[in-house]
Scaffold this active site. Structure first.
Site, PDB file in Angstrom:
ATOM      1  N   GLU A 289       0.882  -1.179   0.000  1.00 18.38           N
ATOM      2  CA  GLU A 289       0.000   0.000   0.000  1.00 18.38           C
ATOM      3  C   GLU A 289       0.905   1.210   0.000  1.00 18.38           C
ATOM      4  OE1 GLU A 289      -3.253   0.119  -0.175  1.00 18.38           O
ATOM      5  OE2 GLU A 289      -3.634  -2.022  -0.005  1.00 18.38           O
TER       6      GLU A 289
ATOM      7  N   CYS B  79      -2.065   9.286   2.199  1.00 22.22           N
ATOM      8  CA  CYS B  79      -1.748   8.759   0.861  1.00 22.22           C
ATOM      9  C   CYS B  79      -2.866   9.060  -0.117  1.00 22.22           C
ATOM     10  CB  CYS B  79      -1.447   7.265   0.930  1.00 22.22           C
ATOM     11  SG  CYS B  79      -2.697   6.325   1.782  1.00 22.22           S
TER      12      CYS B  79
END
Ligand code: ADP
Length: 514
Positions: A238, A272
Site C-alpha cells: 500500500e 496517501c
C-alpha cells in the site's frame, strides 16, 4: 543501551517539541526468537474456529472503546494531529473494521462451492481458505493506529500469527498496540510487536515471513518487494498517491470547495489519498479559487479539541514539502495563502500553514510527486477529455474524485480514471467502507485489503475437487487406444458455435466403454 542490550530513545511530540516518553527498541538479535514464538503459536490459532477467533476481536474492540481517550492522547501526542482526526480517522475506522470482521469473517473464510463443468460429470468443486502462517506487517507514521491495526486484525481473523513493525516515527502508538493485544487476552505469541526502524524492518523481512503486508513509501515498497521476490514471499504493498480532484462547472461549488479543503488538508495533507492535484473547469475556476482561499483562511490551527489543523508529524516530510513549493515558486506559481518556505517558523512545533497554490503547470514537482503536506495546487481545465488526460498523467493511481451534479457524466469520468478508488462528489471515503476492497494501481501499490478479499488475501486458497470414488476408471485415463477420434468429436461437439448434444453424449458414452 540498557543492561538487556535494548536501545532507549527519547520520543518527542512534533506539535510541541516536548519529550513525551522513552522507547526501548527491539534488538535485531531478538528477531529469530520472535519468529520461533509466532510459528509455535500458529497451529493452535489457525485451528481455532473463526467464530472463536472473532471473540478475541470483540474483546479487542471493547478494550479500545474503554480506553478511547487515552488512545486519542497517545496518537495526538505522537503525530501532532488534532483530536477529532485521531478519533475519526484512526480509531473509528479500526473499530468499524473490527466489528465488520466479527460479522463477516466466518462467511468470507468459509469453503466456497463453485460449479463443475459437465465434462467432469458427477464431481463437486470448492475452494478452501487456509491461513498462510506468520504475517509480517510493516506500517507508517501518518495513521499509525489505523494502518497498523487493520492489516494486523485482518491477518489474525484469517488465522495467521502476526509480527508487527510499526513506524519508528510514532513508537508510542506501537507500544500502545502491543499493550492492547496483551490486555485484551490474545494468546501468547499470536501478535508480537517489534519496535525499531528500517534495519529492524529489513531484518524481519530477511527471516522469511509467509506474507508481507507493507504500507509506506514507494521507495521502501520497492526494496521490500525485491527482497520478497528473492524468497518468493507474497506481498501486499500500500504505497503513495498523487490524487486528482476534478471539479466540473456544474458541481455544487460550495461543497466542492469544502471537500477540497478537507480532502487536501486533513492530517495536514499527510495522507496517501489526500487531494494533491486540483483540476477545476475554466468557467468556474476563478470563483472556485476565491472561495477556496476564503475557506482555507477560516481554518484554525493548533492542539485543542476544537482546532482543525494539527502539526506535521515527521521532520523529513517538511523538507519534501519545502522542495515542492520552492520548485513551484521558482517556475512561476503563486501562493495565495500560507508562507514561502524562507518564512516558515517551527519554533513552536512543526506547524505549516496551509498553502493554496495557483499558476501551477503539470511538470512541476508539486503536480507530479507526492507532497504529503498541506498544499492545494489548483489549475484550470477545459472539457472531459482534458480532465481525464491530466488526472491520468501520473505514476500513481490510488484515489481520485469527480465533482458534478450530472451523475452520469461523473460516473463516465470515474470509469475512465486509472485509479484503485474513485469517489463522486466526496473525497477519500472508499477506505472507510469496510465492504469495499482498498488498494492502488500503478506505483500506488499491489494487492487489496478491506472487504472479503482483505481476509482472503491473508490465506492461501486450496482448490478441491471431489469424485464419489465409485467408478473404476476415468475417460481421460490410460489406456488411450481408440480414444483419439472420440475426443476429437467430443471437443468439436461441446465447444463448437452450437452445442451438438447428441454427438457429445455419444462420444462420451463410447469413451466410457473404452
Ligand atoms: P513513511 O515515510 O510513509 O513512513 P517509509 O517507507 O519510510 O514510509 O516507512 C514505512 C515503514 O517501513 C516504517 O515502519 C519503516 O521503519 C519501514 N522501513 C523502512 N525501510 C525499510 C526496509 N528497508 N525494510 C523494511 N522496512 C523498512
Amino acid at each position: 543501551m540498557t543492561m538487556t542490550g535494548e536501545k532507549k530513545r527519547k520520543v518527542i511530540c512534533p506539535a510541541t517539541g516536548e519529550e513525551i516518553g522513552r522507547m526501548e527498541e527491539t534488538p535485531l538479535a531478538k528477531v529469530p526468537l520472535m519468529y520461533e514464538k509466532a510459528r509455535q503459536a500458529f497451529p493452535a490459532w489457525a485451528e481455532m474456529p473463526v467464530k472463536k477467533r472473532v471473540e478475541h476481536l470483540r474483546s479487542l474492540r471493547l478494550y479500545m472503546l474503554e480506553h478511547m481517550e487515552e488512545l486519542v492522547q497517545v496518537i495526538t501526542d505522537s503525530t501532532g494531529k488534532v483530536a477529532v482526526e485521531a478519533l475519526t480517522a484512526d480509531i473509528l475506522t479500526v473499530v468499524d473494521a473490527v466489528q465488520h470482521m466479527e460479522k463477516t469473517a466466518a462467511s468470507a473464510l468459509a469453503p466456497r462451492r463453485v460449479s463443475t463443468p459437465l465434462l467432469f460429470f458427477g464431481k463437486k468443486s470448492y475452494i478452501e481458505y487456509k491461513p498462510r502462517g506468520v504475517v509480517l506487517v510493516i506500517s507508517p507514521w501518518n495513521y499509525p493506529f489505523q494502518l497498523a491495526m487493520i492489516p494486523v486484525v485482518s491477518a489474525l481473523a484469517a488465522g495467521n500469527t502476526v509480527i508487527l513493525k510499526p513506524s519508528e516515527v510514532t513508537p508510542l502508538v506501537g507500544k500502545w498496540i502491543e499493550t492492547l493485544f496483551h490486555e485484551s487476552g490474545f494468546p501468547e505469541g499470536v501478535v508480537q510487536v517489534a519496535h525499531g526502524g528500517k534495519e529492524l524492518g529489513a531484518g524481519l523481512v530477511e527471516r522469511k515471513p509467509d506474507y508481507i503486508f507493507f504500507t509506506g513509501s514507494v521507495r521502501t515498497g520497492k526494496i521490500i518487494q525485491e527482497q520478497a521476490a528473492r524468497y518468493l514471499i507474497p506481498t501486499t504493498l500500500e504505497l503513495g498517491g498523487k490524487d486528482p480532484m476534478i471539479v466540473f462547472g456544474d458541481a455544487h461549488l460550495e461543497r466542492a470547495v469544502k471537500g477540497a479543503v478537507w480532502g487536501g488538508l486533513t492530517n495536514s495533507g499527510q495522507v496517501c489519498m489526500s487531494v494533491e492535484r486540483l483540476y477545476v473547469e475554466k468557467p468556474v475556476y476563478d470563483r472556485f479559487v476565491r472561495q477556496l482561499v476564503k475557506e482555507v483562511n477560516r481554518l484554525q490551527q493548533g492542539r485543542g479539541t476544537d482546532d482543525d489543523l494539527g502539526s506535521m508529524t515527521f521532520p523529513g516530510q517538511i523538507d519534501i514539502v519545502r522542495e515542492h513549493i520552492e520548485d513551484a515558486l521558482a517556475r512561476g506559481a503563486r501562493l495565495l495563502t500560507g508562507q514561502e518556505p524562507s518564512r516558515w517558523n517551527m519554533d513552536n512545533g512543526m506547524f505549516l500553514e496551509p498553502m493554496v497554490l495557483v499558476d501551477v503547470t503539470p511538470d512541476m514537482k508539486v503536480m507530479r510527486e507526492e507532497s504529503f503536506g498541506p498544499i492545494l495546487p489548483v489549475m484550470p481545465f477545459e472539457g472531459e477529455d482534458e480532465a481525464v488526460r491530466l488526472a491520468n498523467d501520473s505514476p500513481y493511481g490510488l484515489n481520485a474524485s469527480v465533482w458534478s451534479r450530472d451523475l452520469e457524466k461523473a460516473k463516465r469520468i470515474a470509469s475512465r480514471l486509472v485509479s484503485g478508488n474513485v469517489v463522486i462528489n466526496d473525497v477519500m471515503i472508499t477506505v472507510a467502507n469496510p465492504h469495499l476492497p482498498f488498494g492502488g494501481v500503478k506505483e500506488s501499490g499491489i494487492g487489496r485489503y478491506h472487504g472479503d478479499v482483505g481476509l482472503q488475501t491473508f490465506c492461501h486458497q486450496t482448490s478441491v475437487m471431489v469424485d464419489p470414488g465409485k467408478s473404476a476408471s476415468e475417460v481421460n485415463w490410460f489406456p488411450y487406444r481408440g480414444k483419439y477420434p472420440l475426443f476429437l468429436q467430443l471437443i468439436r461437439s461441446y465447444f463448437g458455435e452450437k452445442k451438438a448434444w447428441w454427438r457429445f453424449i455419444k462420444s462420451y458414452l463410447h469413451l466410457l466403454r473404452k
